[in-house]
Design a protein around this motif. Structure first.
Motif, short mmCIF file in Angstrom:
data_model
loop_
_atom_site.label_atom_id
_atom_site.label_comp_id
_atom_site.label_asym_id
_atom_site.label_seq_id
_atom_site.Cartn_x
_atom_site.Cartn_y
_atom_site.Cartn_z
N ASP A 307 44.15 50.95 45.84
CA ASP A 307 43.21 50.38 44.89
C ASP A 307 43.85 49.25 44.08
N ALA A 308 45.11 49.45 43.67
CA ALA A 308 45.79 48.45 42.85
C ALA A 308 45.98 47.14 43.59
N VAL A 309 46.39 47.21 44.86
CA VAL A 309 46.63 45.99 45.63
C VAL A 309 45.32 45.26 45.90
N LEU A 310 44.28 46.00 46.27
CA LEU A 310 42.99 45.37 46.52
C LEU A 310 42.43 44.73 45.25
N PHE A 311 42.57 45.44 44.13
CA PHE A 311 42.13 44.89 42.83
C PHE A 311 42.89 43.60 42.51
N PHE A 312 44.20 43.62 42.75
CA PHE A 312 45.01 42.43 42.45
C PHE A 312 44.61 41.26 43.34
N LEU A 313 44.51 41.50 44.66
CA LEU A 313 44.22 40.41 45.58
C LEU A 313 42.82 39.84 45.40
N GLU A 314 41.87 40.70 45.06
CA GLU A 314 40.49 40.24 44.95
C GLU A 314 40.18 39.63 43.58
N LYS A 315 40.76 40.17 42.51
CA LYS A 315 40.38 39.75 41.17
C LYS A 315 41.42 38.90 40.43
N ILE A 316 42.69 39.14 40.71
CA ILE A 316 43.76 38.49 39.93
C ILE A 316 44.43 37.36 40.70
N TYR A 317 44.78 37.63 41.96
CA TYR A 317 45.55 36.65 42.73
C TYR A 317 44.89 35.28 42.83
N PRO A 318 43.57 35.20 43.02
CA PRO A 318 42.96 33.85 43.07
C PRO A 318 43.21 33.04 41.81
#
Length: 487
Positions: A307-318
Motif C-alpha cells: 500500500d505504501a509504495v503504490l500510494f507513493f508512486l501514484e500520489k507523491i512521486y509525480p
C-alpha cells in the motif's frame, strides 16, 4: 589448524600411537593442558571413504590399532576423562551455565535477516541472549532447515531443532520441556498453536508472548483505509486472540511504548515489556555532495508495504518528479507484486531482494516510509537512520519512536507535504547533515544491539524471571493432584 610453533613445542603427534588412531585426540588434549582452547567447527565437511586406508576389520592390520590406541589414550588421560560425562550422556549439554537460563524460542520460521525487520530483530534477540550467557534453543514452527539460515545461528552457538530430528514441536516439548526456564512464543498465530503444550510440558517455564507488533492494531488500521468489512472482522478476531494470549502468558513483549501503553490500559496487572526492533549502526561514510537518488525498503509479503509504495508512486512521486527529474527511486524488497512491478520505469527501479543493502545506503540521499497503516516500530526507519540516511515518513510510520520533525526525521502525511519535505531534504545539505547525525545518535541510543542488550539482561535476571506467586500455587496444586491421582 594449529600453529607450527605450538605443534613443535608439544612434540607433535605422539609416536606411541603409531601407525594410526588417537594421535589427533591426544594432541588436542595436550593443547588444552597447555592452556589453549580447542574448537570444533561443525559446519566443515570432509568426505570420508570408510576403511579405505586401514580396512574395517578391528582384528588385523592397521585397523586393529584403533582398539589398542583407544586403551592407550584412556590410560594416558585417565584423570581428565574421569571428570567428563560417560559416553552417550548428553545431559550436560542441556545445562545452562551457573546463574544463566535455558531459553526456548519458537517462531514461524528461521530468521532471515536480509528479508524483513521481524527476522532481523529475532536474529539479534537470539544472539544477544546467547552472548549474555544463556543457553538458547530455537525451533521454527515449520520445522524447515532453510540454508544458510540455520547455519548462521548454529555457528554462533545457538541450538536449532528442525525436521527430520523432530516431526512435531509437541514431541520436542514432551521430551525436553522440563529443561527450560523460559519459553518465548513469537507472533500470535504461532503462540496460540503452542502455548497449551508449553504450559503442559514445561510448567516450570516463564512463558513470554512476543507480539512482534500488535496484529489487531495493524489490521484495524488497514480496515480504516480500505473500509473493508472482512478486514474489520479479522481485526476483531486478532484482538481477541492477542488479548487471550496476553492473559495466558507470564509476560508480553511489544516493540513500542505506544503499544505498551495500549495494552497496560486494558491489562494493568500484566507484565508488558518493550523489546524494539534492533539494527546495526554502521553510520555514514559518504558525504551529502556525493549522494543522489532515494529508496524504499521493505518486504512485500507485508501488505502495508504494498500500500505504501503504490500510494507513493501514484500520489507523491509525480510531484517529486517535476523537480527532481534525474533522481532514481529504488524499491528494495522481496516478492514485489505485479501491481508494483508494473510501475517500474527508467527512474523507478524495482530491485527485488538485495542480500547486501550497504551499497544502496552508501549512495542514496534519503529513504521514504509513506505508510498509511501498520503497527509497531518500523524497521525500515531504524535501518536507514543506522546508516545515517535521513527519512521522510508519515506520522503513522514514526509512531512510538520519539523522533522530532526536522531534527531526527521529516514527517508529512498529505501527498503535497510529503513531496515538499522530500525535495527540501534532497536539496538542503544543512538539513541532511543534521538529520543524518541525529538519526545515528537516536538509533544507537534506542535500537542498537548494545541498547537492547541492557533490556534483555534485565528481563532474564533472576529477580525478573521468577514465576508469579499464582503460577507457583497452580504448579504446586497440579503436582499434588497428580500425585493423589496415582494408584
Amino acid at each position: 589448524m594449529i600453529r607450527k610453533s605450538l605443534f613443535q613445542k608439544l612434540g607433535g603427534f605422539d609416536a606411541k600411537y603409531e601407525p594410526a588412531y588417537y594421535e589427533d585426540a591426544d594432541l588436542s588434549f595436550k593443547v588444552r593442558k597447555a592452556g589453549y582452547k580447542v574448537f570444533y567447527q561443525p559446519l566443515s565437511e570432509i568426505i570420508h571413504y570408510e576403511g579405505m586406508t586401514g580396512g574395517t576389520d578391528l582384528s588385523t592390520g592397521t585397523k586393529k590399532h584403533q582398539d589398542i590406541n583407544r586403551l592407550t589414550f584412556a590410560d594416558t588421560w585417565a584423570a581428565e576423562l574421569v571428570a567428563k560425562p560417560v559416553t552417550g550422556n548428553f545431559a550436560f549439554f542441556n545445562q545452562a551455565p551457573p546463574g544463566q537460563k535455558n531459553i526456548l524460542v519458537i517462531d514461524h520460521h528461521l530468521p532471515m535477516p536480509g528479508k524483513d525487520a521481524g527476522s532481523l530483530r529475532m536474529f539479534h534477540i537470539l544472539n544477544i541472549l546467547h552472548r549474555l550467557g544463556h543457553r538458547v534453543t530455537f525451533i521454527p514452527d515449520n520445522l524447515a532447515d532453510i540454508p544458510p539460515h540455520a547455519d548462521e545461528l548454529q555457528k554462533r552457538g545457538i541450538e536449532v531443532i528442525y525436521h527430520p530430528y523432530i516431526k512435531k514441536v509437541r514431541d520436542y516439548l514432551v521430551s525436553h520441556g522440563s529443561d527450560f526456564d523460559a519459553v518465548i512464543l513469537s507472533r500470535c498465530d504461532f503462540a496460540r498453536k503452542h502455548i497449551k503444550d508449553v504450559r503442559l510440558h514445561a510448567p516450570q517455564s516463564r512463558v513470554i508472548f512476543d507480539t512482534v507488533d500488535l496484529h489487531f492494531l495493524r489490521t484495524d488500521r488497514e480496515a480504516q483505509i480500505t473500509n473493508d468489512s472482512q478486514t474489520r472482522e479479522n481485526a476483531r478476531e486478532k484482538e481477541k486472540l492477542e488479548y487471550d494470549l496476553i492473559d495466558q502468558a507470564d509476560e508480553t513483549w511489544v516493540v513500542s511504548g505506544v503499544e505498551q501503553k495500549l495494552l497496560l490500559k486494558a491489562r494493568p496487572s500484566k507484565s508488558i515489556e518493550v523489546v524494539p526492533t534492533i539494527v546495526d549502526v554502521p553510520g555514514s561514510n559518504t558525504p551529502f555532495s556525493l549522494r543522489r537518488d532515494f529508496l524504499f525498503i521493505g518486504g512485500f509479503q507485508h501488505t502495508p508495504n504494498i500500500d505504501a509504495v503504490l500510494f507513493f508512486l501514484e500520489k507523491i512521486y509525480p510531484l517529486v518528479r517535476e523537480r527532481l527529474s534525474d533522481a532514481k527511486f529504488y524499491i528494495i524488497g522481496d516478492k514485489a507484486p505485479p501491481e508494483v512491478v508494473a510501475l517500474a520505469t527508467d527512474n523507478v527501479i524495482v530491485t527485488g531482494l538485495q542480500p547486501d543493502v550497504w551499497p544502496f545506503f552508501e549512495s542514496v540521499k534519503l529513504s521514504v516510509a509513506p505508510l498509511r497503516y501498520g503497527a509497531g516500530i518500523k524497521g525500515k526507519i531504524n535501518l536507514s537512520m543506522g546508516f545515517g540516511v535521513p527519512v521522510v515518513a508519515t506520522s503513522l510510520a514514526v509512531e512510538g519512536m520519539a523522533l522530532i520533525d526536522h531534527e531526527d526525521i521529516l514527517v508529512a502525511d498529505e501527498p503535497e507535504d510529503f513531496a515538499r519535505a522530500l525535495i527540501e531534504l534532497y536539496e538542503s545539505e544543512e538539513l541532511w547533515n543534521r538529520l543524518s547525525e541525529n538519526g545515528i545518535k537516536k538509533t544507537k541510543a534506542h535500537y542498537s544491539v548494545s541498547a537492547v542488550r541492557k533490556r534483555l539482561s534485565r528481563f532474564f535476571s533472576d529477580k525478573h524471571t521468577k514465576p508469579p506467586q499464582g503460577r507457583k500455587l497452580k504448579m504446586l496444586t497440579a503436582k499434588i493432584t497428580s500425585t493423589q491421582s496415582k494408584p
